[in-house]
Scaffold this motif. Structure first.
Motif, short mmCIF file in Angstrom:
data_model
loop_
_atom_site.label_atom_id
_atom_site.label_comp_id
_atom_site.label_asym_id
_atom_site.label_seq_id
_atom_site.Cartn_x
_atom_site.Cartn_y
_atom_site.Cartn_z
N ASN A 107 -15.99 4.77 -11.89
CA ASN A 107 -15.13 3.67 -11.98
C ASN A 107 -15.74 2.45 -12.31
O ASN A 107 -15.09 1.45 -12.91
CB ASN A 107 -14.06 3.60 -10.96
N ASP A 146 -8.13 2.44 -1.42
CA ASP A 146 -9.09 1.72 -2.55
C ASP A 146 -9.27 0.39 -2.15
O ASP A 146 -8.27 -0.26 -1.72
CB ASP A 146 -8.20 1.89 -3.79
N TYR A 173 -8.40 -6.96 -9.50
CA TYR A 173 -7.10 -7.44 -9.96
C TYR A 173 -6.27 -8.29 -9.28
O TYR A 173 -5.40 -8.77 -10.09
CB TYR A 173 -6.44 -5.84 -10.64
N SER A 185 0.77 -1.18 0.09
CA SER A 185 0.21 -0.05 0.03
C SER A 185 0.95 1.12 0.04
O SER A 185 0.53 2.32 -0.68
CB SER A 185 -1.06 -0.12 1.23
N LEU A 242 -3.28 -1.09 -10.47
CA LEU A 242 -3.52 0.02 -9.38
C LEU A 242 -2.71 1.30 -9.48
O LEU A 242 -2.73 2.07 -8.60
CB LEU A 242 -3.22 -0.86 -7.96
N HIS A 284 0.51 -4.90 -9.85
CA HIS A 284 0.08 -4.03 -9.41
C HIS A 284 0.10 -2.93 -10.53
O HIS A 284 -0.37 -1.36 -10.13
CB HIS A 284 1.41 -3.39 -8.16
N PRO A 344 -5.14 4.95 -12.30
CA PRO A 344 -5.32 5.93 -11.25
C PRO A 344 -4.61 7.33 -11.69
O PRO A 344 -5.12 8.56 -11.43
CB PRO A 344 -4.85 5.59 -9.89
N SER A 372 -5.68 6.48 -3.04
CA SER A 372 -4.94 5.24 -3.32
C SER A 372 -4.82 4.32 -2.10
O SER A 372 -5.10 3.10 -2.16
CB SER A 372 -3.62 5.79 -3.86
N ILE A 383 2.18 1.62 -3.56
CA ILE A 383 1.46 2.00 -4.66
C ILE A 383 0.99 3.20 -4.40
O ILE A 383 0.91 4.44 -5.24
CB ILE A 383 0.26 0.86 -4.38
N THR A 425 -3.27 -5.17 -0.88
CA THR A 425 -2.87 -4.07 -0.24
C THR A 425 -3.58 -4.12 1.04
O THR A 425 -4.53 -4.94 1.47
CB THR A 425 -3.35 -2.74 -1.04
N ASP A 485 -10.60 -1.89 -6.80
CA ASP A 485 -9.69 -2.26 -7.51
C ASP A 485 -8.60 -3.55 -7.32
O ASP A 485 -8.31 -4.56 -7.95
CB ASP A 485 -8.82 -1.04 -7.85
N PRO A 486 -8.08 -3.50 -6.02
CA PRO A 486 -7.40 -4.30 -5.59
C PRO A 486 -8.02 -5.76 -5.48
O PRO A 486 -7.71 -6.92 -5.95
CB PRO A 486 -6.68 -4.26 -4.18
#
Length: 275
Positions: free
Chosen positions: A117, A209, A216, A72, A140, A137, A144, A206, A75, A224, A212-213
């Motif tokens: 999104n 979030d 994906y 985290s 991610l 990653h 963004p 971020s 990213i 994360t 998204d994690p």
């Protein structure tokens, strides 16, 4: 009357602040309680005894928690830096450089912020999977930076650049500065408040979030923190004391970012868009 008005304002702000801080205080106190006393009635605001070992148990219960934490941090930092760079360059172009159909392109760019999104996540997943970029990653970081978050950065910095008098541009041009030198030596240093504002918003988005994690990432080593926090809940129930301890640790970077950037953040909010 003015003294009474100020006193009432301070009292009101104190009450509102206490209400806002109450969930955070409860999270901290719960992280220091024994599991059997979390739901005791009446509620205990001051743990007795204080169980500091809850924080160490986080790492023994979830052995990859440090890895998830590092993911985290990595990213969020990369996305924040990339968004600031993209926003700074594109914002400068839209604010200070004349080119055909500039306003049209800017409106088209802003329209990208209007697409949720959730609407694009399925086609994006199909696209990334065909490119072999799922379960890493990359999805991610890049979307963004160049998606709605990056567009917001362009808008924010463009509005800030517009507030800078054109006399500075003209003076720099008369001294022989190229557009790049004007951007790097004049615009970037003056836009520090806007960068602080954009950095806080981007880092926060971020860092927290979850969707998204979840979409994906399938490998546990690449998770994360938002996904890692969900791991403290299973079919047997939720380890609330460990979940709260992990949540406190997850909140610390956000507090540090805002603490060190709060002055510039306030300046950026107060001046962006004013001319």
């Amino acid at each position: 009357m003015r003294i009474l008005s100020n006193a009432l304002s301070y009292v009101l702000l104190t009450i509102v602040s206490a209400i806002i801080l109450m969930p955070f205080v409860w999270m901290v106190t719960t992280s220091l309680k024994d599991q059997t006393k979390i739901f005791s009635f009446p509620p205990q605001w001051i743990p007795s005894p204080i169980v500091w070992s809850n924080y160490s148990k986080v790492f023994t219960t979830q052995t990859l928690f440090i890895t998830h934490y590092a993911n985290s941090v990595y990213i969020a930092i990369v996305v924040t830096i990339g968004t600031c760079i993209f926003g700074a360059l594109a914002g400068f172009a839209f604010a200070k450089i004349n080119f055909p159909y500039k306003n049209v392109f800017f409106l088209i760019l802003l329209s990208g912020m209007m697409i949720p999104n959730e609407v694009t996540i399925i086609p994006n997943f199909i696209w990334f999977s065909k490119l072999g970029l799922v379960n890493n990653h990359f999805p991610l970081i890049i979307p963004p930076m160049l998606g709605a978050g990056g567009i917001f950065g362009v808008f924010l910095l463009r509005q800030f650049y517009i507030t800078i008098p054109k006399d500075l541009d003209e003076a720099a041009e008369m001294d022989g500065s190229t557009p790049w030198q004007t951007f790097w030596r004049i615009m970037v240093p003056m836009a520090t408040p806007a960068f602080a504002t954009l950095s806080i918003f981007t880092f926060l988005h971020s860092w927290e979030d979850f969707l998204d994690p979840l979409i994906y990432i399938s490998s546990s080593k690449l998770f994360t923190l938002p996904i890692a926090l969900k791991l403290f809940t299973d079919t047997a129930g939720t380890d609330w004391h460990l979940l709260m301890a992990a949540s406190v640790m997850a909140t610390v970077p956000l507090l540090l970012v805002f603490f060190f950037a709060q002055k510039k953040f306030i300046d950026g909010i107060a001046t962006t868009g004013l001319k």
